[in-house]
Structure formats: C-alpha cells, structure tokens
Design a protein around this motif. Sequence first.
Motif, short mmCIF file in Angstrom:
data_model
loop_
_atom_site.label_atom_id
_atom_site.label_comp_id
_atom_site.label_asym_id
_atom_site.label_seq_id
_atom_site.Cartn_x
_atom_site.Cartn_y
_atom_site.Cartn_z
N UNK A 53 -33.75 7.02 -4.53
CA UNK A 53 -34.72 6.28 -3.67
C UNK A 53 -33.89 5.31 -2.70
N UNK A 55 -32.43 2.75 -3.35
CA UNK A 55 -32.67 1.39 -3.76
C UNK A 55 -31.50 0.56 -4.49
N UNK A 57 -28.98 -1.89 -4.69
CA UNK A 57 -28.52 -2.99 -4.03
C UNK A 57 -27.12 -3.41 -4.32
N UNK A 83 -36.97 4.51 4.55
CA UNK A 83 -38.26 3.93 4.34
C UNK A 83 -39.52 5.15 4.87
N UNK A 86 -39.41 6.94 1.50
CA UNK A 86 -39.73 6.10 0.27
C UNK A 86 -41.27 6.04 0.06
N UNK A 87 -41.86 6.02 -0.75
CA UNK A 87 -43.38 5.90 -1.02
C UNK A 87 -44.25 6.95 -0.21
N UNK A 92 -41.99 6.60 -6.75
CA UNK A 92 -41.33 5.97 -7.96
C UNK A 92 -42.53 5.04 -8.73
N UNK A 94 -42.29 2.40 -12.24
CA UNK A 94 -41.39 1.56 -12.93
C UNK A 94 -41.71 1.30 -14.33
N UNK A 114 -49.37 1.02 0.99
CA UNK A 114 -48.61 2.35 1.16
C UNK A 114 -49.16 3.41 2.15
N UNK B 234 -39.06 -4.85 -5.82
CA UNK B 234 -38.39 -3.17 -6.00
C UNK B 234 -39.69 -2.43 -5.83
N UNK B 238 -39.93 0.23 -2.72
CA UNK B 238 -40.09 1.64 -3.29
C UNK B 238 -41.15 2.41 -2.46
N UNK B 239 -41.84 1.50 -1.95
CA UNK B 239 -43.28 1.91 -1.03
C UNK B 239 -42.70 2.24 0.31
N UNK B 240 -41.59 1.91 0.76
CA UNK B 240 -41.12 2.42 1.92
C UNK B 240 -41.32 1.34 3.16
#
Lengths: 324, 338
Positions: A53, A55, A57, A83, A86-87, A92, A94, A114, B234, B238-240
């Motif tokens: 992803x 992500x 950090x 970006x 992602x999404x 993803x 969690x 989104x 987070x 993750x949604x961009x």
Amino acid sequence: MLLEVENLQTEFKVKRGTVKAVNNVSFGVEKGEILAIVGESGSGKSVSSLSIMGLIRNPGKVTGGKIMFHDENLVGKSNKEMNKIRGDKISMIFQEPMTSLNPVYKIGDQIMESILTHTELSKTEAKETAIKMLDLVGIPSPEKRMDDYPHQMSGGMRQRVMIAMALSCNPEVLIADEPTTALDVTIQAQILELIDRLRNKIGMAVLLITHDLGVVAETADRVVVMYCGRIVEQADVKDIFTDPLHPYTKGLLESIPRMEEDRDRLYMIKGVVPDPTKLPKGCSFADRCENCMEKCKEHMPALVDVGGRKVRCFLYSDEEEVDV
Amino acid sequence: MIKYIIKRLLMLIPVLIGVSIIVFFLLRVCAPDPAPVVLGQHATQASMDEWREANGLNDNVIVQYVNFIKGAVKGDFGQSYYTNNSVLNEIGSRFPATIEIAIFAIIIATIFGIAIGVIAAVKKNSIIDNASMVLSLVGVSIPIFWLGILFIILFVKVLGWLPASGRIDAMLRPDGGTGFYLIDTLVQGNFEAFKNALWHIILPGVTLALYTLAIISRMTRSSMLDALNQDYIRTARSKGIGEGKVVIKHGLRNALMPIVTVIGLQFGSLLGGAVLTETVFAWPGIGSYTVECITKSDFPVIQAVVLIIATIFVLMNLIVDIIYAFLDPRIKYGKRES
C-alpha cells in the motif's frame, strides 16, 4: 500475475539495530484468487501488506525488491502517485473495526470520501454508490445508516462499513489484514463469506492476512506461511492442510484443537519467536524446531521448489540461501 | 441541549453567591480601611467617621453584605469611592478596551498556535518541531512585562515602527459607538484612525498573545500526535486522499477538543484583564484598573469586577462544553443514551 511481489525487503531502524521485518519475500496473486499470508505476530505479514500500500512510515522503509502491479513497479512511487492507486485499484481493510473509522464523521461521508477522491461522480451519484455499497455488504436499511456515526454501530457492522469503503471504487486487489480477528465467531463467518462472495462477484484478487488457520481453510486458494520476515512455505491450501512440509507449518496445524480428538493438552511449538534485531545465524526456526539438525544452526536454507510448491527447510533440499 | 444550557446557567447562581461571599469578606478582613485612603492622610477622625457612615461601612458586616446583594441583583453595584460614578459605568468604559485586545490576542494565538502545533506534530522530531517547541517553552516561561518592555525598546525606540502606549492618538479617538476602536473607526469610515488604532493594538496584543500562543501550540502538538497515531488516520491514508487532507480533515478535526478547551479558558482569563500587559503599554483596560482599585481599597469596584470575571469564566466553560457537542458526535447533553 495481477500483483506480484518480488524479493521485497522492508526494514525498520530502531534503537537496538535494524529489523528486517520483511526479508526477501516474493509472492503473487491472480485475478479472482484469495492468497492467504499466515504467520504469528511479528512474522512480517502486516508489514508486507502495508509495503504494497505504500503505507510504511518512519522509521520503516522498503529497502529493496519490486512490487509489480499491472507491469508497474509500486516501489519508489511518490506518495502522490500512490494516492491514485490506494483506495482505487488496491484497497485495504484493517484488523480493528472499532477504531479504523473516524469517530467524528458520518459513515456515509467516509465512504463517499473514497468515491469522490477517485471518481468523477457528483455528490449525489457518490451517495447513491455509497448506499449501494452498504447494501452490497449486507447492512440493512442502508439509506438510514448513511447518517450514522461509527459509535452507533457494532464491530461487525463497522467492519462491513470498512469493506464497503474499500470496495467502493471496485478495486482489483483487496488486502484484508486480519479482518475478522476482533470480531466474534458468528460475525467472523459472515464477514469471510461476504469477502468470498464479493471476490466472485467483482472478480477481485484478495490478499488475506491472518494468523488463524481456520480462516485460511475456509476461504483461501493458496497459502504463504511466513516466519521472522521470511516465507517458509508456499502451497495450495489443500496441500498445506493435508501434507504440510515445513516443521513450522506442521506445528501451527498441530496446535489447532480438533473436534474428533480427545486431548488434555494442546500441542504447542516450544520456545518463543527470536528477537528480530538478533536473529540466529542459521534458520530462524532452528531453536524451536523438532527436526533441527547441526546444519540448521549454521546455515539458512533456501526457498526451493518441491513438487510444485515451495518450502524453506534442509529436510527437503540442501540448497542454502545465498544472500542472508 | 437547551435544557442542559439552562441547567448550567442556573448553576451560575451558587457560583456567584460563593464568589461574592469570598470577595466581600476578604476585602473587609484583609484590605486596608478605605476611609483614610479616600480622604487622605490628614483627614480628621470626624470626617472619616462621617464618610464611613455615608458609605454604610459602619453597619454590621452581614447587613452590608445583604445590602450589597440586594443592589447587585438589581444591577446596582454602588458608586466608586473616588469618582462617585456608578461602578458599572466605570467598568463599562474600560471593558471594550480589554475585550478588544483579548479578541485580538486570542485570534493571533489561535491561528499561529494551531498552525505551529500542527506543523510540529507532522514534522515530529525534526528541527522545525524542536525549534518551535523550545520557542513555545520560552513563550510560556518568559515574564510578560519584561517581554513587553523589550518589544517597546525594539519596535518603538530602535525601529520606531509602532507607538508605545495607549489605544489611539487622542486627536483620532472616535466619539460614541461601541467603544471598540477598531470597529468604531471602520464604521465611521475613518481609515486613518483605524490604522492608528491597529498600530496601537499590535504591540500589546502580540505580547498578550504570546503566552496563549505557546500554550495552544503545545496542546495542539500533543493532541495532534495522539490523533495522527490513530487507526482511522491509517484508514484515511489507505483511501488515497492527500496528506494535507489526512492531517487537517481527519487529524486536526479529532484533535480539536483539548485545543478548544485551552482556547476557551485562555480567552476567559484574557477577558478578565491582563494586568501586566495593560500596565506596561498603558492600555486603559479592566486589568490595570482593577489593580489600581485594589491599591486604593475601592471596594464596590473590586466586588463588581470579580463577579463579572467569575461570570465570564463560567460562561466560557459553558461555551466550550457546547462546542464539544458540535465537535464530537458521541457527546450528547441532557439525553440518556438509548
């Protein structure tokens, strides 16, 4: 392969040294396939998914390898470029449905966020899509629920909202990081059934991260078993359950309680996972392994093909890992 | 919600009774006898007795208190011992100056405090973060009167950019209006006067703002660090959605509660008058006036000011609590969770 991870390396710089959380990991997932990544806490399964992803950090960093998605390498892409993916194309969900939704916004707005980010839809159209998604994941009277805040929903409902959010842009890959761990068993089954149904309906690939072999047996097509940042075994789900090769996989399967057996004590793998900053010289599992040989303590076995599946153990091949 | 607000406002009554008892009796016990202070050292015993009688100070102290409350309920806090003007008029003529500078200061402190705090949290452990946190520590610990004097030396004496004292040049003072010079001059279309008033408020306003700014930035930083570590951040990533949106829309929005609390309480205390700043910059506000009245044992003024400040504090707290309900949908006042 739709998504292919090649020799991925992700490291965390901590005070006591460098942790290779993901060490030379390769796997791929096809369209419409569910690949399970199994391992205990600290095995690197979540870090692998966060790496995909983009992500990871600070103090973590992807230090090597490729993540190929549609012939595009995701490693090294800027945050802005990621970006767009992602999404939208990869999304993803969690482990913690209770805390993964923003408490101050209505769930409808969170799903619409989104959609509005990745599509050209108007607000009204986005709202319609969001309602459709809530309906799809089995939330009753979705129109009304759009105006609910997360605290007005149960854990199972929130996880459904998370799934609705993740699927709202019709992703090609869904990464589900322990999606059912925090839920009780009946809800678990519903959520897994939902993911399976949606996979068939939308034809997306699913990367299912879990430590629960029960979940794997029910849903996955193929399984990757990870230990201490490395893949130790990779096979079809049927093979893993009927004929596990690696002693660690065997141990994991042994430790599942079975209905048909009458046992006083459950089997457990002796010892503990080694300190990730000070991994032993040879095979990471050597200290806990019942089949441990002299060689295992000195050398790291390579991940080799054994009859169409892969295993990293000297019981099956003498080949050593070149780059330790 | 309205029920809750009414309940909270009713709770103001016991608070004010308590505060009035404390201030009233403390003054009678601790403050110097006002008669010689008002009439001067050479006043005769007879004239002092006469003055005390006239101002009701010879009555039984309980009777005095009851009389004070009787008047206060009707909005009559008596007259200042010195000017014989009604206390409310005396206070009313100075309050706009205090409110004006308090609003000016809180706006500066809020804008810069939140901005610095957010940047420090996002760039945690960077040079920017460390520098801004050291500066805010300095801002919290530096004595305001000293900083004010430094500012005067630099901006007035050395650079000559800004005036050192007062609210406006005497020639430009607006007649009537609200008493807020920045507003009055604008309404009257007198831009020269507006500019003059603005120039006057900058130094005391910024000096006053610095302490609050430092507190707000520290609170924002810690609250933001907490928010940015939450799982929903987070999820947002993750949604961009863009990082700026993640930080502001998802992070700051959740971090606001403690920040709003600090801003509310600080604003309450700014409205109570900033004694040191007002003194250093000769700002004719309520703070310096109160101190002057305390040294002169002007009982009626002190009593009224303390009650007003207590009311402001209680109201600020109420406003903060009301804002909570808008910031966090989980907070519902006066309704039982069904």
